[in-house]
Design an enzyme around this catalytic site. Structure first.
Site, PDB file in Angstrom:
ATOM      1  N   GLU A 267      -1.907  -5.109 -21.322  1.00 52.76           N
ATOM      2  CA  GLU A 267      -1.526  -5.657 -20.018  1.00 52.76           C
ATOM      3  C   GLU A 267      -0.053  -6.073 -20.006  1.00 52.76           C
ATOM      4  O   GLU A 267       0.659  -5.817 -19.038  1.00 52.76           O
ATOM      5  CB  GLU A 267      -2.452  -6.835 -19.669  1.00 52.76           C
ATOM      6  CG  GLU A 267      -2.173  -7.507 -18.345  1.00 52.76           C
ATOM      7  CD  GLU A 267      -2.285  -6.608 -17.135  1.00 52.76           C
ATOM      8  OE1 GLU A 267      -2.724  -5.443 -17.254  1.00 52.76           O
ATOM      9  OE2 GLU A 267      -1.893  -7.056 -16.039  1.00 52.76           O
TER      10      GLU A 267
ATOM     11  N   ASN B 241      -4.592   7.110   6.926  1.00 56.80           N
ATOM     12  CA  ASN B 241      -4.556   6.755   5.505  1.00 56.80           C
ATOM     13  C   ASN B 241      -5.636   7.587   4.831  1.00 56.80           C
ATOM     14  O   ASN B 241      -6.770   7.617   5.317  1.00 56.80           O
ATOM     15  CB  ASN B 241      -4.850   5.254   5.349  1.00 56.80           C
ATOM     16  CG  ASN B 241      -5.093   4.864   3.918  1.00 56.80           C
ATOM     17  OD1 ASN B 241      -4.546   5.464   2.996  1.00 56.80           O
ATOM     18  ND2 ASN B 241      -5.922   3.856   3.712  1.00 56.80           N
ATOM     19  N   GLY B 242      -5.300   8.267   3.739  1.00 61.16           N
ATOM     20  CA  GLY B 242      -6.291   9.093   3.043  1.00 61.16           C
ATOM     21  C   GLY B 242      -5.782  10.513   2.883  1.00 61.16           C
ATOM     22  O   GLY B 242      -4.571  10.763   2.980  1.00 61.16           O
TER      23      GLY B 242
ATOM     24  N   TRP C 288       2.671   6.066   1.765  1.00 60.25           N
ATOM     25  CA  TRP C 288       2.796   6.407   0.346  1.00 60.25           C
ATOM     26  C   TRP C 288       2.487   7.901   0.305  1.00 60.25           C
ATOM     27  O   TRP C 288       1.340   8.316   0.456  1.00 60.25           O
ATOM     28  CB  TRP C 288       1.796   5.619  -0.478  1.00 60.25           C
ATOM     29  CG  TRP C 288       1.971   5.754  -1.958  1.00 60.25           C
ATOM     30  CD1 TRP C 288       2.790   5.009  -2.751  1.00 60.25           C
ATOM     31  CD2 TRP C 288       1.300   6.657  -2.834  1.00 60.25           C
ATOM     32  NE1 TRP C 288       2.670   5.409  -4.063  1.00 60.25           N
ATOM     33  CE2 TRP C 288       1.764   6.421  -4.136  1.00 60.25           C
ATOM     34  CE3 TRP C 288       0.351   7.668  -2.637  1.00 60.25           C
ATOM     35  CZ2 TRP C 288       1.323   7.135  -5.253  1.00 60.25           C
ATOM     36  CZ3 TRP C 288      -0.095   8.389  -3.738  1.00 60.25           C
ATOM     37  CH2 TRP C 288       0.392   8.115  -5.034  1.00 60.25           C
TER      38      TRP C 288
ATOM     39  N   LYS D 101      -0.429  -0.665  -4.490  1.00 64.28           N
ATOM     40  CA  LYS D 101      -1.379  -1.625  -5.034  1.00 64.28           C
ATOM     41  C   LYS D 101      -2.805  -1.099  -4.972  1.00 64.28           C
ATOM     42  O   LYS D 101      -3.601  -1.310  -5.867  1.00 64.28           O
ATOM     43  CB  LYS D 101      -1.280  -2.941  -4.262  1.00 64.28           C
ATOM     44  CG  LYS D 101      -2.159  -4.005  -4.881  1.00 64.28           C
ATOM     45  CD  LYS D 101      -1.715  -5.371  -4.519  1.00 64.28           C
ATOM     46  CE  LYS D 101      -2.458  -6.415  -5.298  1.00 64.28           C
ATOM     47  NZ  LYS D 101      -2.099  -6.442  -6.732  1.00 64.28           N
TER      48      LYS D 101
ATOM     49  N   HIS E 256       0.973   4.800 -38.120  1.00 64.38           N
ATOM     50  CA  HIS E 256       0.503   6.182 -37.988  1.00 64.38           C
ATOM     51  C   HIS E 256       1.330   6.955 -36.961  1.00 64.38           C
ATOM     52  O   HIS E 256       0.814   7.855 -36.306  1.00 64.38           O
ATOM     53  CB  HIS E 256      -0.985   6.194 -37.643  1.00 64.38           C
ATOM     54  CG  HIS E 256      -1.821   5.546 -38.689  1.00 64.38           C
ATOM     55  ND1 HIS E 256      -1.982   6.087 -39.948  1.00 64.38           N
ATOM     56  CD2 HIS E 256      -2.489   4.364 -38.703  1.00 64.38           C
ATOM     57  CE1 HIS E 256      -2.742   5.270 -40.674  1.00 64.38           C
ATOM     58  NE2 HIS E 256      -3.052   4.219 -39.943  1.00 64.38           N
TER      59      HIS E 256
ATOM     60  N   ARG F  94       0.819  -1.217   0.000  1.00 63.71           N
ATOM     61  CA  ARG F  94       0.000   0.000   0.000  1.00 63.71           C
ATOM     62  C   ARG F  94       0.852   1.267   0.000  1.00 63.71           C
ATOM     63  O   ARG F  94       0.327   2.372  -0.149  1.00 63.71           O
ATOM     64  CB  ARG F  94      -0.913   0.020   1.220  1.00 63.71           C
ATOM     65  CG  ARG F  94      -1.861  -1.147   1.302  1.00 63.71           C
ATOM     66  CD  ARG F  94      -2.726  -1.043   2.528  1.00 63.71           C
ATOM     67  NE  ARG F  94      -3.623   0.079   2.464  1.00 63.71           N
ATOM     68  CZ  ARG F  94      -4.820   0.066   1.908  1.00 63.71           C
ATOM     69  NH1 ARG F  94      -5.272  -1.033   1.371  1.00 63.71           N
ATOM     70  NH2 ARG F  94      -5.573   1.145   1.884  1.00 63.71           N
TER      71      ARG F  94
ATOM     72  N   GLU G 228       5.838  -1.384 -15.381  1.00 63.69           N
ATOM     73  CA  GLU G 228       5.677  -1.091 -13.958  1.00 63.69           C
ATOM     74  C   GLU G 228       6.724  -1.780 -13.092  1.00 63.69           C
ATOM     75  O   GLU G 228       7.130  -1.224 -12.080  1.00 63.69           O
ATOM     76  CB  GLU G 228       4.253  -1.366 -13.463  1.00 63.69           C
ATOM     77  CG  GLU G 228       3.792  -2.794 -13.463  1.00 63.69           C
ATOM     78  CD  GLU G 228       2.337  -2.948 -12.990  1.00 63.69           C
ATOM     79  OE1 GLU G 228       1.771  -2.032 -12.376  1.00 63.69           O
ATOM     80  OE2 GLU G 228       1.760  -4.018 -13.248  1.00 63.69           O
TER      81      GLU G 228
ATOM     82  N   LYS H 110       2.730  -4.569 -17.439  1.00 69.42           N
ATOM     83  CA  LYS H 110       3.562  -5.429 -16.570  1.00 69.42           C
ATOM     84  C   LYS H 110       5.033  -5.070 -16.764  1.00 69.42           C
ATOM     85  O   LYS H 110       5.787  -4.950 -15.818  1.00 69.42           O
ATOM     86  CB  LYS H 110       3.374  -6.923 -16.899  1.00 69.42           C
ATOM     87  CG  LYS H 110       2.060  -7.531 -16.504  1.00 69.42           C
ATOM     88  CD  LYS H 110       1.923  -7.820 -15.028  1.00 69.42           C
ATOM     89  CE  LYS H 110       1.354  -6.696 -14.245  1.00 69.42           C
ATOM     90  NZ  LYS H 110      -0.040  -6.411 -14.220  1.00 69.42           N
TER      91      LYS H 110
HETATM   92  C1  G6P Z   1      -3.070   0.032  -9.030  1.00 71.36           C
HETATM   93  C2  G6P Z   1      -2.387  -1.315  -9.131  1.00 71.36           C
HETATM   94  C3  G6P Z   1      -2.842  -2.045 -10.404  1.00 71.36           C
HETATM   95  C4  G6P Z   1      -4.350  -2.168 -10.423  1.00 71.36           C
HETATM   96  C5  G6P Z   1      -5.019  -0.796 -10.278  1.00 71.36           C
HETATM   97  C6  G6P Z   1      -6.508  -0.938 -10.042  1.00 71.36           C
HETATM   98  O1  G6P Z   1      -2.572   0.898  -9.996  1.00 71.36           O
HETATM   99  O2  G6P Z   1      -0.980  -1.162  -9.136  1.00 71.36           O
HETATM  100  O3  G6P Z   1      -2.275  -3.343 -10.428  1.00 71.36           O
HETATM  101  O4  G6P Z   1      -4.751  -2.769 -11.609  1.00 71.36           O
HETATM  102  O5  G6P Z   1      -4.492  -0.096  -9.156  1.00 71.36           O
HETATM  103  O6  G6P Z   1      -6.697  -1.551  -8.793  1.00 71.36           O
HETATM  104  P1  G6P Z   1      -7.982  -2.358  -8.391  1.00 71.36           P
HETATM  105  O7  G6P Z   1      -7.747  -2.763  -6.964  1.00 71.36           O
HETATM  106  O8  G6P Z   1      -9.144  -1.403  -8.529  1.00 71.36           O
HETATM  107  O9  G6P Z   1      -8.114  -3.515  -9.303  1.00 71.36           O
END
Ligand code: G6P
Length: 612
Positions: A485, A102-103, A76, A607, A508, A27, A492, A489
């Site tokens: 996707e 948190n928030g 974070w 995450k 293009h 987190r 990131e 991957k």
């Molecule tokens: C973050 C994570 C991604 C995820 C996205 C949406 O950016 O790093 O892996 O796809 O959030 O998260 P969620 O919990 O809504 O699927």
């Protein structure tokens, strides 16, 4: 998107806080801190910049912070750079109130100015410090108890929060409050726990309470009392979580990501089996009746990140199998663009965590407009799961690595199952077609397993390209959706610039970026598009690209064009994304490992993104 853990009980708090925080590092992980009350009632605070390990080293695994009641935080950064000073816990000037948060408190500036006029000083750049001092201000000014002081603060602040607070005058308790940011409370014999997410406390208890918006709680040792914002005691239901603690451990793998990649066959199988009985799909548990399915005029899939990429795949599958118009949107766009919504629209929100702020806001926007909503969610009891009219739970189990793998795979499965059932109910598929598609779905776990047995080939190839500067992913239709996707991957976790391009769109503009040796990964699982994509491969090859082909067994002619080819088992083309994504997940993983990076906790990411 920070992580919070609190403990109050018979055991030493600090090691439990560190252990819980280690499960929440996904987190946020730019700094961490703990506040523990010792037997004399003094609160000691230790903070460290960087990963949790720095905090653990600084406190000798928690040993230098004795006491059985404490709160911890992994950050974070939003307001204020990552630093020891800005790390939580934050305290009032005299140490009367200590808290983690948190928030985001949106009106913190205004509160800060008000408090400064009353003589408060500020040592950090955080919004949290303002809230802590506001609680202290109300507590002293109105001589009220902790619950009333927190409630008054909740009414005064704007924004989102999960707050964990300790008061000097109440050494036996931890107080918590929530709005929009997730928080759960767990109990075991003589011990109480509070955390942002279940894995943090799963080792100690699987019995939890979900704190709802504008609710508070007081945690004594092994007991808890809940309150509404008026300070009245409320009853809450104890929920048993059926994830086992082991699921949140690495189980012998070097990284969570690799463990989760290997858990995909089971996760996919469990998700299929959750709604398939005797070769038929039964959506009764979702609460979606056949009449409702027939009545839908169009679908809007809303999500962020990889969940959005699931939506892009689902768009093709739904439209083809159920003949319903589908639009896919990024939640952060949907919520602000004043969408024109037909009353018969179904909004599907896809989310692993069920807490992504933009996805939650999009869901609420749809609900406010009277539109039927369906959540495809992994975390039971999360905000999206609770707010959506209907929920399809993916059975991926806890996903810890920041880069999603198994949750993505189960979200795809949920979409396929819905598309098949919508097709059947709306008369677009015959019973036989539906049975055949379900039977094909049931072969996917074994096929994923087979791809994983050949992972060393991808490891070898990834090692060759670990120093790549740019990587391009090209494909058409569902293959393009998989490329999105695969590219995410790659960038990131390996920090290599990568782009996914619809193969036909390359010329293009993007083709000007192709240089000698640029790696282009081409996905070709759709028969009707095969030759078209091969032509695009030839185009980039003639400009110097190094080509990797990803296709199904049988399409051996790819080797005439690609320098390196990865084969996946054949399946119904609608489901090909479920197989094609596996080698791409492995590519991202192995390149990240080869570059010596922190696979599970890539820089700057979190995450669960609970801020806008
Ligand atoms: C973050 C994570 C991604 C995820 C996205 C949406 O950016 O790093 O892996 O796809 O959030 O998260 P969620 O919990 O809504 O699927």
């Amino acid at each position: 998107m920070c992580g919070i853990v609190g403990f109050n009980g018979k055991l030493q708090a600090a090691p439990i806080l560190l252990d819980g925080l280690s499960k929440l590092e996904y987190r946020g992980y730019d700094s961490a801190g703990m506040a523990v009350r010792n037997d004399e009632g003094e609160v000691n605070v230790v903070k460290a910049k960087g990963r949790l390990k720095a905090l653990s080293d600084k406190t000798d695994g928690g040993k230098t912070l004795p006491g059985t009641c404490g709160i911890g935080h992994t950050r974070w950064a939003t307001h204020g750079e990552p630093s020891e000073n800005n790390a939580h816990p934050h305290c009032s000037d005299d140490g009367n109130v200590t808290a983690v948060h948190n928030g985001i408190f949106e009106n913190y500036q205004e509160i800060k100015e008000k408090l400064m006029k009353s003589g408060y000083t500020f040592y950090s750049q955080t919004d949290t410090e303002c809230a802590v001092k506001l609680i202290d201000y109300y507590y002293k000014k109105y001589k009220m108890g902790p619950i009333d002081a927190i409630a008054k603060t909740m009414v005064r602040v704007r924004g989102s929060y999960a707050l964990c607070v300790m008061f000097k005058d109440y050494p036996g308790d931890i107080f918590v409050a929530r709005k929009e940011s997730p928080m759960i409370v767990g109990l075991s014999e003589g011990n109480s726990y509070v955390a942002s997410d279940v894995p943090a406390i799963l080792k100690y208890t699987n019995k939890v309470y979900y704190i709802d918006n504008m609710e508070m709680a007081r945690l004594g040792k092994g007991e808890v009392e809940f309150y509404n914002v008026d300070g009245e005691v409320i009853e809450k239901e104890l929920v048993t979580i059926d994830w086992d603690a082991e699921a949140a451990e690495k189980g012998g793998y070097e990284h969570f990501m690799m463990k989760e990649i290997h858990e995909q066959p089971k996760a996919v199988k469990d998700t299929i089996n959750s709604v398939v009985k005797d070769n038929k799909i039964d959506l009764t548990n979702l609460g979606l009746s056949d009449e409702e399915i027939k009545d839908i005029s169009n679908i809007i899939i809303v999500a962020c990140g990889s969940a959005y990429h699931v939506g892009v795949v689902a768009q093709y599958v739904f439209e083809d199998l159920a003949k319903i118009p589908v639009r896919v949107e990024l939640a952060s766009e949907f919520r602000y663009r004043k969408p024109l919504l037909d009353p018969k629209t179904l909004v599907i929100v896809v989310s692993q965590s069920g807490e992504t702020a933009d996805s939650l806001a999009a869901l609420r926007e749809a609900k406010n407009r009277g539109i039927k909503t369906l959540g495809i969610v992994n975390v039971v009891g999360s905000s999206i799961a609770r707010d959506a009219d209907n929920v399809f739970y993916t059975l991926a189990g806890p996903e810890i690595a920041v880069a999603t793998t198994k949750a993505y795979s189960t979200q795809l499965i949920a979409c396929y199952l819905l598309a098949i059932q919508f097709g059947l109910v709306r008369g677009e598929l015959t019973a036989e077609q539906s049975i055949n598609l379900i039977a094909e779905l049931q072969t996917l776990p074994e096929k994923i397993e087979r791809i994983l047995t050949d992972k060393e080939r991808i490891q070898w190839f990834a090692a060759k390209f670990a120093a790549a500067k740019d990587v391009f992913f090209i494909g058409r239709g569902i293959d393009y959706a998989v490329c999105l996707e695969g590219s995410l991957k790659m960038k990131e976790i390996s920090y290599i610039h990568s782009e996914a391009y619809a193969a036909g769109e390359l010329k293009h503009g993007t083709i000007s970026l192709i240089e000698d040796g640029t790696l282009v990964i081409s996905v070709l699982t759709q028969n009707a598009l095969f030759e078209k994509t091969v032509s695009n491969m030839v185009e980039v090859k003639s400009r110097g690209a190094y080509l990797m082909g990803l296709t199904s067994y049988g399409h051996y002619q790819v080797e005439d064009t690609a320098e390196f080819t990865v084969y996946i088992p054949k399946t119904d083309e609608h489901f090909a994304a479920s197989l094609a994504v596996i080698p791409l997940q492995l590519m991202g993983y192995y390149i990240s490992v080869a570059r010596g990076l922190d696979v599970d906790k890539p820089r700057n990411l979190a995450k669960s993104v609970t801020v806008e």
